[in-house]
Design a protein around this motif. Structure first.
Motif, PDB file in Angstrom:
ATOM      1  N   LEU A  90      32.432 -13.138 103.275  1.00  0.00           N
ATOM      2  CA  LEU A  90      32.333 -12.125 102.316  1.00  0.00           C
ATOM      3  C   LEU A  90      32.177 -12.729 100.797  1.00  0.00           C
ATOM      4  N   MET A  91      33.270 -13.771 100.624  1.00  0.00           N
ATOM      5  CA  MET A  91      33.135 -14.439  99.485  1.00  0.00           C
ATOM      6  C   MET A  91      31.961 -15.023  98.928  1.00  0.00           C
ATOM      7  N   ARG A  92      31.058 -15.506 100.133  1.00  0.00           N
ATOM      8  CA  ARG A  92      29.860 -15.961  99.670  1.00  0.00           C
ATOM      9  C   ARG A  92      28.886 -14.812  99.345  1.00  0.00           C
ATOM     10  N   ALA A  93      28.918 -13.774 100.011  1.00  0.00           N
ATOM     11  CA  ALA A  93      28.084 -12.521  99.775  1.00  0.00           C
ATOM     12  C   ALA A  93      28.273 -12.183  98.434  1.00  0.00           C
ATOM     13  N   GLY A  94      29.788 -12.118  97.952  1.00  0.00           N
ATOM     14  CA  GLY A  94      30.173 -11.735  96.813  1.00  0.00           C
ATOM     15  C   GLY A  94      29.657 -12.641  95.638  1.00  0.00           C
ATOM     16  N   LEU A  95      29.537 -13.897  95.881  1.00  0.00           N
ATOM     17  CA  LEU A  95      29.049 -14.777  94.673  1.00  0.00           C
ATOM     18  C   LEU A  95      27.556 -14.773  94.552  1.00  0.00           C
ATOM     19  N   GLN A  96      27.077 -14.014  95.784  1.00  0.00           N
ATOM     20  CA  GLN A  96      25.448 -14.037  95.452  1.00  0.00           C
ATOM     21  C   GLN A  96      25.403 -12.617  94.746  1.00  0.00           C
ATOM     22  N   GLY A  97      26.393 -11.893  94.374  1.00  0.00           N
ATOM     23  CA  GLY A  97      26.144 -10.678  93.611  1.00  0.00           C
ATOM     24  C   GLY A  97      26.353  -9.280  94.349  1.00  0.00           C
ATOM     25  N   ASP A  98      26.906  -9.512  95.621  1.00  0.00           N
ATOM     26  CA  ASP A  98      27.298  -8.383  96.361  1.00  0.00           C
ATOM     27  C   ASP A  98      28.511  -7.570  95.995  1.00  0.00           C
ATOM     28  N   GLU A  99      28.466  -6.543  95.210  1.00  0.00           N
ATOM     29  CA  GLU A  99      29.907  -6.339  94.391  1.00  0.00           C
ATOM     30  C   GLU A  99      30.806  -5.944  95.768  1.00  0.00           C
ATOM     31  N   THR A 100      30.369  -5.039  96.683  1.00  0.00           N
ATOM     32  CA  THR A 100      31.268  -4.535  97.882  1.00  0.00           C
ATOM     33  C   THR A 100      31.970  -5.720  98.384  1.00  0.00           C
ATOM     34  N   ALA A 101      31.042  -6.705  98.850  1.00  0.00           N
ATOM     35  CA  ALA A 101      31.439  -7.701  99.508  1.00  0.00           C
ATOM     36  C   ALA A 101      32.732  -8.446  98.742  1.00  0.00           C
ATOM     37  N   TYR A 102      32.418  -8.662  97.647  1.00  0.00           N
ATOM     38  CA  TYR A 102      33.102  -9.247  96.508  1.00  0.00           C
ATOM     39  C   TYR A 102      34.530  -8.804  96.549  1.00  0.00           C
ATOM     40  N   ARG A 103      34.608  -7.334  96.501  1.00  0.00           N
ATOM     41  CA  ARG A 103      35.808  -6.566  96.147  1.00  0.00           C
ATOM     42  C   ARG A 103      36.570  -6.684  97.424  1.00  0.00           C
ATOM     43  N   ARG A 104      36.003  -6.671  98.632  1.00  0.00           N
ATOM     44  CA  ARG A 104      36.594  -6.773  99.907  1.00  0.00           C
ATOM     45  C   ARG A 104      37.330  -8.226  99.921  1.00  0.00           C
ATOM     46  N   ALA A 105      36.421  -9.015  99.525  1.00  0.00           N
ATOM     47  CA  ALA A 105      37.077 -10.543  99.686  1.00  0.00           C
ATOM     48  C   ALA A 105      38.128 -10.678  98.785  1.00  0.00           C
ATOM     49  N   LEU A 106      38.405  -9.997  97.444  1.00  0.00           N
ATOM     50  CA  LEU A 106      39.548  -9.991  96.568  1.00  0.00           C
ATOM     51  C   LEU A 106      40.543  -9.383  97.377  1.00  0.00           C
ATOM     52  N   GLU A 107      40.323  -8.236  98.073  1.00  0.00           N
ATOM     53  CA  GLU A 107      41.442  -7.742  98.372  1.00  0.00           C
ATOM     54  C   GLU A 107      42.132  -8.532  99.497  1.00  0.00           C
ATOM     55  N   LEU A 108      41.430  -9.144 100.312  1.00  0.00           N
ATOM     56  CA  LEU A 108      41.924  -9.970 101.559  1.00  0.00           C
ATOM     57  C   LEU A 108      42.380 -11.110 100.909  1.00  0.00           C
ATOM     58  N   ILE A 109      41.873 -11.982  99.817  1.00  0.00           N
ATOM     59  CA  ILE A 109      42.486 -12.883  99.056  1.00  0.00           C
ATOM     60  C   ILE A 109      43.905 -12.594  98.315  1.00  0.00           C
ATOM     61  N   ALA A 110      43.967 -11.283  97.955  1.00  0.00           N
ATOM     62  CA  ALA A 110      45.373 -10.773  97.405  1.00  0.00           C
ATOM     63  C   ALA A 110      46.367 -10.882  98.312  1.00  0.00           C
ATOM     64  N   GLN A 111      45.901 -10.515  99.707  1.00  0.00           N
ATOM     65  CA  GLN A 111      46.932 -10.462 100.806  1.00  0.00           C
ATOM     66  C   GLN A 111      47.512 -11.719 100.944  1.00  0.00           C
ATOM     67  N   ARG A 112      46.487 -12.683 101.174  1.00  0.00           N
ATOM     68  CA  ARG A 112      47.033 -14.352 101.529  1.00  0.00           C
ATOM     69  C   ARG A 112      47.742 -14.661 100.419  1.00  0.00           C
ATOM     70  N   VAL A 113      47.247 -14.547  98.774  1.00  0.00           N
ATOM     71  CA  VAL A 113      48.039 -14.966  97.838  1.00  0.00           C
ATOM     72  C   VAL A 113      49.380 -14.568  97.775  1.00  0.00           C
ATOM     73  N   ARG A 114      49.446 -13.279  98.239  1.00  0.00           N
ATOM     74  CA  ARG A 114      50.954 -12.683  98.247  1.00  0.00           C
ATOM     75  C   ARG A 114      51.796 -13.464  99.116  1.00  0.00           C
ATOM     76  N   GLY A 115      51.224 -13.762 100.327  1.00  0.00           N
ATOM     77  CA  GLY A 115      51.979 -14.581 101.100  1.00  0.00           C
ATOM     78  C   GLY A 115      52.325 -15.798 100.591  1.00  0.00           C
ATOM     79  N   TYR A 116      51.177 -16.647 100.026  1.00  0.00           N
ATOM     80  CA  TYR A 116      51.569 -18.166  99.440  1.00  0.00           C
ATOM     81  C   TYR A 116      52.898 -17.900  98.634  1.00  0.00           C
ATOM     82  N   VAL A 117      52.557 -17.029  97.656  1.00  0.00           N
ATOM     83  CA  VAL A 117      53.510 -16.807  96.437  1.00  0.00           C
ATOM     84  C   VAL A 117      54.896 -16.464  97.034  1.00  0.00           C
ATOM     85  N   ALA A 118      55.121 -15.628  97.928  1.00  0.00           N
ATOM     86  CA  ALA A 118      56.195 -15.170  98.270  1.00  0.00           C
ATOM     87  C   ALA A 118      56.976 -16.271  99.141  1.00  0.00           C
ATOM     88  N   TYR A 119      56.110 -17.225  99.686  1.00  0.00           N
ATOM     89  CA  TYR A 119      56.734 -18.424 100.315  1.00  0.00           C
ATOM     90  C   TYR A 119      57.159 -19.320  99.425  1.00  0.00           C
TER      91      TYR A 119
END
Lengths: 212, 181
Positions: free
Chosen positions: B11-40
């Motif tokens: 998704l991130m790769r597609a996002g970096l190629q300019g696919d806005e929908t894929a990029y947004r989805r990637a950021l949503e998934l990234i947010a979930q992971r980052v939330r886990g890292y930060v809480a930890y």
């Protein structure tokens, strides 16, 4: 602002692919290296006897050391521009040029009589060496630092220091064609001081300029 | 359902190629992971603040502005962890939290239970106030109101390109404000 809303704003800004760190650094070098060369040619230029100097091993050796340092610093810096790079292993290639120089010093100590060592070390041009190398390094250093701002170095201080070493190696390569002190003893002393000085300047600048 | 690392990287790769929908989805998934890292990370440092979402938002901004530093032939997570750790440590230092606990070991972390926190407010809101009125309007229009750059441009009498440039500058300014520049 909700995180979901922030994501919408970020996605809306995602249409263009920004420059990769390697490319940014390559562009900076394509600008900075010739620019320093032009300044060198305009204000200094190589020594008059360069044609005969090239035939001596000491002259070729010092150029080899500075270019080797230059080319080993480039990939190191490219790696350091990424946040997940562990600095300790990434720095290893920087030891190649100093190791070669150390070998040259040993050969010089074996092949020349001890009473001449001091004279070879001090040479005639150490003031020029300590002035020209840092001054000539300023444009490449600025170019490289600007390029690194595009990256996200795990350690801004360390990346700044390596940027200083790289800029110093560029400038020392030009300066080496001018300087008539070719002994590895001279190079190991004064070039090292000049380049380490640039590393300190780069580290101090990097602390603030490369923070992300 | 949790997407795998490979799916996220794709998704991130597609996002970096300019696919806005894929990029947004990637950021949503990234947010979930980052939330886990930060809480930890908060827990590992013994920090009891409730400002996880502030760090999540600052990290997301940085992920976005530094996305070119991800080598897309490599897994995304190590890169993501490096950025999260950096922002987490910055945040704790700003809070005057000096206790040194190395958390190199972000490796075995589960992402936090997903979306509920995406509804939370982070301090990006407070920082928005420091932008000039026009930039603030643009950021709010594309984020909270969910308008496209073109729609915002029509409303403000700007070209779509000018809106995009202003948006990019505003996001960079927000990231700088987080750092306290």
């Amino acid at each position: 602002m909700r995180t979901d809303d922030l994501i919408k704003a970020l996605a809306a800004d995602g249409a263009t692919r920004p420059t990769a760190p390697e490319r940014a650094l390559a562009l900076a070098l394509l600008a900075g290296v010739p620019l320093a060369g032009i300044l060198f040619a305009l204000f200094l230029g190589p020594r008059a006897d360069i044609a005969t100097a090239i035939a001596t091993w000491r002259f070729d050796f010092k150029l080899m050391v500075t270019t080797l340092l230059l080319f080993s610093a480039i990939p190191v810096l490219m790696r350091l521009a990424r946040p997940e790079t562990s600095p300790r292993t990434a720095l290893l290639p920087l030891a190649i040029a100093p190791a070669l120089l150390a070998g040259g010093v040993v050969i010089e100590l074996i092949t020349t009589p001890a009473p001449t060592w001091t004279a070879h070390t001090i040479g005639h041009n150490w003031r020029a060496c300590l002035t020209i190398i840092p001054l000539l390094a300023l444009t490449p250093l600025a170019a490289v630092m600007i390029a690194l701002r595009n990256g996200a170095p795990a350690s801004p201080t360390l990346s700044g220091a390596v940027a200083g070493i790289l800029a110093g190696a560029i400038s020392a390569t030009y300066y080496a064609t001018l300087c008539t002190d070719d002994s590895p003893l001279f190079v190991a002393t004064w070039y090292t001081i000049a380049i380490l000085g640039l590393a300190v300047v780069g580290a101090i600048a990097g602390r603030t300029v490369l923070k992300w | 359902m949790r997407e795998t690392s490979e799916e996220l990287a794709a998704l991130m790769r597609a996002g970096l190629q300019g696919d806005e929908t894929a990029y947004r989805r990637a950021l949503e998934l990234i947010a979930q992971r980052v939330r886990g890292y930060v809480a930890y990370g908060f827990k590992a440092y013994g920090y009891r603040g409730e400002d996880v979402e502030d760090v999540v938002q600052e990290t997301l901004l940085t992920v976005h502005l530094k996305r070119q530093t991800w080598d897309d032939t490599r897994p995304l997570e190590p890169w993501l962890k490096a950025i999260s750790r950096n922002k987490l440590v910055d945040h704790l230092r700003r809070k005057g939290y000096r206790k040194h606990v190395p958390i190199d070991d972000f490796a075995e972390i589960l992402a936090a239970p997903t979306n509920e926190a995406a509804e939370q407010l982070g301090s990006t809101e407070d920082l928005l106030v420091s932008l000039n009125q026009r930039d603030r309007t643009i950021v709010e229009a594309v984020s909270i109101a969910g308008h496209s750059a073109r729609e915002v441009g029509d409303r403000l009498g700007m070209s779509e390109g000018a809106v995009r440039v202003a948006l990019h500058r505003a996001l960079k300014a927000l990231a700088a404000r987080y750092r306290g520049d």
